[in-house]
Structure formats: structure tokens, C-alpha cells
Design an enzyme around this catalytic site. Structure first.
Site, PDB file in Angstrom:
ATOM      1  CG  ASP A   1      -1.929   1.059   1.441  1.00 23.68           C
ATOM      2  OD1 ASP A   1      -2.605   1.460   0.389  1.00 23.68           O
ATOM      3  OD2 ASP A   1      -1.687   2.108   2.345  1.00 23.68           O
TER       4      ASP A   1
ATOM      5  CD  GLU B   1      -5.015   1.798  -3.944  1.00 26.16           C
ATOM      6  OE1 GLU B   1      -6.013   2.362  -3.948  1.00 26.16           O
ATOM      7  OE2 GLU B   1      -4.063   1.857  -3.153  1.00 26.16           O
TER       8      GLU B   1
ATOM      9  CG  ASP C   1      -1.462   3.350   5.782  1.00 25.56           C
ATOM     10  OD1 ASP C   1      -2.698   3.566   5.209  1.00 25.56           O
ATOM     11  OD2 ASP C   1      -0.663   3.913   6.508  1.00 25.56           O
TER      12      ASP C   1
END
Length: 334
Positions: free
Chosen positions: A146, A230, A313
Site C-alpha cells: 500500500d 494498488e 495501511d
């Protein structure tokens, strides 16, 4: 040419004209012929890409841009009589030039790109063929990543890597140098000295950022066979004037680019998870989706279903990994 008969530039037509121009213009004979040919090929590529954009609607290549010699970032490419000997590099028309060889040269040298950055430093980048990259040993491990601003990289199973904010730490010094530059007469020797100070500070920040990205991306590629990350739309994020500087400073796009090309080199896999996947809203333990966690101020959350306590996170990184594994299997079996 295009308005007259719908034709465009071509490399062969320009190279024919170049032969005659070298007899008329003396300074064209000062550089080697392959450097001039490379510039013509770049012009031809820019021209073809522009018209290809018009036909296919890709929207990437715009008008070819004129490169002024007043620009402080310069480069040229050469393709003949290039070799490395001791601590020197042999270049056409220049002979042997003293340099620092950063790594052992392997394979056959195809071309050399000589560049000068705004701080005045020169670099020679060699393109070689016949070099084999050996795949790394398979570890059987997978990881989810992340990307953030508070921490540069948060992973699903390792401590977070902090965001060092290299540009933010140098802003005061940069403001001082730019203020001094603005007070000098443009083109004077003092102006050039002040310009070099600004350029060197920008170069230092870029080198710090690059070193972190190269080191971290290599470490992740060595340790993991599958990396799920991502898929962020950075060009839209920098449109926010409050976040633009911070987003540019953290440089997510370059980090992902390095991960992807190193994965191809060493036989690993990087998978991008859709940007609309609710990685922060899902509980990584039971899968419950809590829309209240859209609030970025909430850094820790407790799942109302299973009672698990998550760091925002780390939870997102775990969910990205869970989503990336089936995506990887799907892409592999296509």
C-alpha cells in the site's frame, strides 16, 4: 509539407539533405556522422508519432518540440568506435575521455548516449547487447503493498518504509538559492553560478529519491515472487494543488515502474490491483466492508463483526495481497 500535399518528414529525405548541408555549414562537420543521423531519426520518430496520434486518437504524442541550445539539459547519441579502456571511454571525434566506470561493461556495445545535466556534469550511458539477466531464486513468497504519504511503502508482512520527504527537507535552502538567482542579471557569470547552485540542490534531492527507490525495489524483487500493488492514477492526484508537491516528492509512478521492469528481468511478477478496490474498507480477517473507514483521519479500526483491530495501511496492504493473488492466477492462465 503536410498542408501542401499531406506528406510528412522522413529520415531518408532528411539524411539526403544533410549530406549537402555538411558542405555548406562548417559546424556540422565538427561532430561525428552517427550523432547527426541519430538526431534525424529522433525527429522522424517524433513526426511519425504525432501523425499516428492523430489517426488512432491515442493522445500521447504532441507536436515535435524544438530543442534550444540554451536548455541546460543536453544529450546526443553516437554509434561507432565506442570502447572502454581502463578509466576512459573512447568516443568519436573526442578520443579517449577520462571517466568513472560505474560497473563492469558486458556484451557488445551498440551505442553511447552522452548527456549533460543542468549542474554541468557529463554522463555516458552505454547500450549493450548479448547480456543475459539470470532469474533470481524463487522464494515462494508473496506480498501486498500500500503506497502512502505518511509512510512511503506499507507492506502486508514487514515494517513500513518511511517517507523521507527529501524535497520538503530542502525547501528552505532551495528558496534561498532561488531568491539569490532571481536577483542576478540573467546570462551573467554570477547568474550562472547561482543557477548551478539551484541545479545541484535539485540533483541532490533527485539522487536521494532515486537511491531509496532503487534499493527498496531491488530488495522486494529479491525477497518475493509475487508483488501486488494498488494501481494509482497519479496524474489526477497532482491536480490537487494542496497535494501536488507531496505526491510528486514521493514519486510513486517511478517506484512502480522500477518494480515492473525488474520483475520482467528476474522472472518475478508484479500485479496491479484496480484503484477502485476498497482495500481500506474491508476487514482483512473476515471480509466485512465498513464504509465509515473512508475517513482518512481514522488510522486504526476495530471490525464491528469479528472485533479484529487493524492498522489502516497494513490492513489495506493485506487486502491488496488477497486481491492480487487471484488476479495473478488469471493473468498467468490467459
Amino acid at each position: 509539407m503536410y498542408e501542401k500535399d499531406k506528406s510528412s518528414l522522413s529520415y531518408h529525405a532528411c539524411s539526403t539533405d544533410l549530406t549537402g548541408l555538411k558542405k555548406e555549414i562548417a559546424w556540422l562537420q565538427e561532430v561525428d556522422s552517427t550523432a547527426l543521423q541519430s538526431s534525424l531519426k529522433d525527429l522522424d520518430s517524433a513526426d511519425q508519432n504525432f501523425f499516428r496520434r492523430g489517426k488512432q486518437g491515442e493522445g500521447k504524442a504532441g507536436f515535435p518540440k524544438f530543442k534550444s541550445k540554451q536548455n541546460h539539459r543536453k544529450s546526443y547519441k553516437s554509434k561507432m568506435s565506442i570502447s572502454i579502456r581502463d578509466k576512459t571511454v573512447k568516443l568519436p571525434k573526442l578520443g579517449f575521455v577520462a571517466c568513472r566506470v560505474s560497473k563492469q561493461i558486458e556484451g557488445r556495445i551498440l551505442s553511447a548516449t552522452v548527456s549533460q545535466n543542468p549542474s554541468g556534469k557529463y554522463f555516458v550511458s552505454l547500450c549493450c547487447t548479448g547480456v543475459e539477466s539470470k532469474p533470481l531464486t524463487k522464494t515462494g513468497l508473496s506480498i501486498g503493498i500500500d503506497l502512502g504519504m505518511k509512510d512511503f511503502v506499507v507492506t502486508s508482512d514487514t515494517p513500513p518504509f518511511p517517507n523521507h520527504k527529501f524535497l520538503a527537507k530542502s525547501l528552505e535552502k532551495l528558496r534561498l538559492f532561488q531568491r539569490l538567482l532571481s536577483r542576478k542579471t540573467k546570462g551573467s557569470n554570477n547568474w550562472n553560478k547561482a543557477r548551478i547552485k539551484v541545479a545541484r540542490l535539485h540533483e541532490q534531492v533527485a539522487n536521494q529519491r532515486s537511491d531509496l527507490q532503487l534499493t527498496l525495489s531491488t530488495q522486494l524483487i529479491q525477497d518475493y515472487d509475487l508483488i501486488a500493488i494498488e494501481d494509482l492514477t497519479v496524474k489526477n492526484m497532482v491536480k490537487n494543488r494542496r497535494l501536488a508537491r507531496s505526491v510528486s516528492d514521493v514519486s510513486w509512478s517511478e517506484f512502480v515502474r522500477q518494480l515492473e521492469y525488474k520483475a520482467v528481468w528476474y522472472g518475478k511478477r508484479v500485479v496491479r490491483v484496480d484503484q477502485y478496490f476498497p482495500s481500506s474498507q474491508l476487514c482483512s480477517a473476515c471480509g466485512y466492508q465498513n464504509p465509515e473507514t473512508k475517513n482518512l483521519a481514522i488510522r486504526n479500526r476495530t471490525c464491528p463483526v469479528c472485533g479484529a483491530v487493524h492498522d489502516r495501511d497494513v490492513n489495506a496492504a493485506i487486502n491488496i495481497l488477497h486481491e492480487g493473488i487471484p488476479v495473478s492466477h488469471y493473468l498467468k492462465n490467459r
